[in-house]
Design a protein around this motif. Sequence first.
Motif, short mmCIF file in Angstrom:
data_model
loop_
_atom_site.label_atom_id
_atom_site.label_comp_id
_atom_site.label_asym_id
_atom_site.label_seq_id
_atom_site.Cartn_x
_atom_site.Cartn_y
_atom_site.Cartn_z
N ALA A 1 0.85 -1.19 0.00
CA ALA A 1 0.00 0.00 0.00
C ALA A 1 0.89 1.24 0.00
CB ALA A 1 -0.90 0.00 1.23
N PRO A 2 0.50 2.27 -0.74
CA PRO A 2 1.28 3.51 -0.72
C PRO A 2 1.20 4.19 0.65
CG PRO A 2 -0.50 3.60 -2.36
CD PRO A 2 -0.64 2.33 -1.61
N MET A 3 2.14 5.07 0.90
CA MET A 3 2.08 5.88 2.12
C MET A 3 0.90 6.83 2.01
SD MET A 3 5.96 7.06 2.93
CE MET A 3 6.73 6.90 1.34
N VAL A 4 0.31 7.15 3.13
CA VAL A 4 -0.77 8.12 3.17
C VAL A 4 -0.17 9.47 3.53
CG1 VAL A 4 -2.91 8.77 4.34
CG2 VAL A 4 -2.46 6.37 3.78
N PHE A 5 -0.50 10.49 2.77
CA PHE A 5 0.06 11.81 3.01
C PHE A 5 -0.37 12.37 4.36
CE2 PHE A 5 -0.33 16.41 3.04
CZ PHE A 5 0.94 16.80 2.66
N THR A 6 0.59 12.87 5.06
CA THR A 6 0.40 13.72 6.22
C THR A 6 1.43 14.82 6.07
OG1 THR A 6 1.88 12.37 7.56
CG2 THR A 6 -0.48 11.93 7.79
N PRO A 7 1.18 16.01 6.61
CA PRO A 7 2.16 17.09 6.47
C PRO A 7 3.55 16.64 6.95
CG PRO A 7 0.10 17.95 7.31
CD PRO A 7 -0.04 16.45 7.30
N GLY A 8 4.54 16.87 6.11
CA GLY A 8 5.91 16.52 6.43
C GLY A 8 6.41 15.22 5.85
N VAL A 9 5.52 14.31 5.47
CA VAL A 9 5.97 13.00 4.98
C VAL A 9 6.72 13.13 3.66
CG1 VAL A 9 3.89 12.27 3.72
CG2 VAL A 9 5.35 10.57 4.76
N VAL A 10 6.29 14.00 2.77
CA VAL A 10 6.97 14.15 1.48
C VAL A 10 8.34 14.80 1.69
CG1 VAL A 10 6.88 15.26 -0.79
CG2 VAL A 10 4.83 14.18 0.16
N ALA A 11 8.40 15.83 2.52
CA ALA A 11 9.67 16.50 2.81
C ALA A 11 10.67 15.50 3.40
CB ALA A 11 9.45 17.67 3.75
N LYS A 12 10.20 14.63 4.26
CA LYS A 12 11.06 13.61 4.87
C LYS A 12 11.62 12.66 3.82
CE LYS A 12 10.57 9.63 7.70
NZ LYS A 12 9.53 8.68 7.82
N GLU A 13 10.76 12.20 2.93
CA GLU A 13 11.20 11.28 1.87
C GLU A 13 12.19 11.96 0.92
OE1 GLU A 13 10.24 7.79 1.39
OE2 GLU A 13 9.84 8.27 3.49
N ASP B 1 -9.20 15.83 2.03
CA ASP B 1 -8.51 16.33 3.22
C ASP B 1 -7.46 17.39 2.91
OD1 ASP B 1 -9.97 14.59 4.84
OD2 ASP B 1 -8.43 13.03 4.78
N TYR B 2 -6.77 17.26 1.77
CA TYR B 2 -5.62 18.11 1.50
C TYR B 2 -5.69 18.88 0.18
CZ TYR B 2 -3.60 15.71 5.46
OH TYR B 2 -3.36 15.23 6.72
N GLY B 3 -6.85 18.91 -0.46
CA GLY B 3 -6.98 19.63 -1.72
C GLY B 3 -6.71 21.13 -1.60
N ARG B 4 -6.99 21.70 -0.45
CA ARG B 4 -6.74 23.13 -0.23
C ARG B 4 -5.58 23.39 0.72
NH1 ARG B 4 -11.63 26.24 -1.67
NH2 ARG B 4 -13.15 24.72 -2.39
N HIS B 5 -4.82 22.34 1.00
CA HIS B 5 -3.68 22.43 1.91
C HIS B 5 -2.54 23.22 1.26
CE1 HIS B 5 -0.25 20.91 4.31
NE2 HIS B 5 -1.16 20.84 5.28
N GLU B 6 -1.72 23.83 2.09
CA GLU B 6 -0.57 24.61 1.59
C GLU B 6 0.35 23.77 0.71
OE1 GLU B 6 1.49 27.71 0.53
OE2 GLU B 6 -0.32 27.85 1.75
N PHE B 7 0.54 22.50 1.06
CA PHE B 7 1.40 21.63 0.25
C PHE B 7 0.84 21.50 -1.17
CE2 PHE B 7 2.27 17.34 -1.43
CZ PHE B 7 3.64 17.41 -1.51
N PHE C 1 5.75 5.90 -3.05
CA PHE C 1 4.42 6.24 -3.52
C PHE C 1 3.63 6.84 -2.36
CE2 PHE C 1 5.83 3.23 -6.65
CZ PHE C 1 5.27 3.69 -7.84
N VAL C 2 3.04 8.00 -2.59
CA VAL C 2 2.29 8.70 -1.54
C VAL C 2 0.93 9.09 -2.08
CG1 VAL C 2 2.24 10.68 0.02
CG2 VAL C 2 4.44 9.62 -0.56
N ASP C 3 -0.13 8.64 -1.42
CA ASP C 3 -1.50 9.03 -1.77
C ASP C 3 -1.88 10.27 -0.98
OD1 ASP C 3 -1.75 6.87 -3.43
OD2 ASP C 3 -3.09 5.73 -2.12
N VAL C 4 -2.38 11.28 -1.70
CA VAL C 4 -2.83 12.52 -1.07
C VAL C 4 -4.34 12.59 -1.22
CG1 VAL C 4 -2.57 15.02 -0.97
CG2 VAL C 4 -0.63 13.61 -1.73
N ASP C 5 -5.06 12.52 -0.12
CA ASP C 5 -6.52 12.56 -0.15
C ASP C 5 -6.99 13.97 -0.48
OD1 ASP C 5 -9.28 12.94 0.83
OD2 ASP C 5 -9.07 10.87 1.50
#
Length: 140
Positions: free
Chosen positions: A27-39, A88-94, A81-85
């Motif tokens: 399963a891909p990682m689920v996006f949470t703030p900071g996970v992409v920056a960490k990767e 939840d995050y369509g209007r997020h700063e990321f 692989f990161v899934d961005v919901d």
Amino acid sequence: MKRRDFILTAAAASGALALSPVAATAAPMVFTPGVVAKELAAGKTVFLDFKASWCSTCAAQERVIAALKAANPAYEQNISFVDVDWDDYGRHEFTKSLNIPRRSTLVVLKGDQELGRIVAQTGESEIKALMDTALNAATM
């Protein structure tokens, strides 16, 4: 058929399904703030999938991605692989920082660069080309 034979046959069949290539994909990682920056900080190549559970285009993309991963294990071995919901995050700063126009957007990042993106496309050749771009970046 005897009950014991039926149970053994059913158990063998379910075991074979568990070993199938599609079932073997992680399963891909689920996006949470900071996970992409960490990767990215760890030197990984990141494949982002901006999706919504109710989106039929997203579901079509997901089927193609799963089939491509099953056919070539190198994708999952080398790409994060990161899934961005989207809900939840369509209007997020990321999401805004990447100028993501809508759900069903796929993006590849490496370091501080965007290597490619496709929006609302479900064709295997387009998605494979994006995944190959990610794989090439990850293995260089």
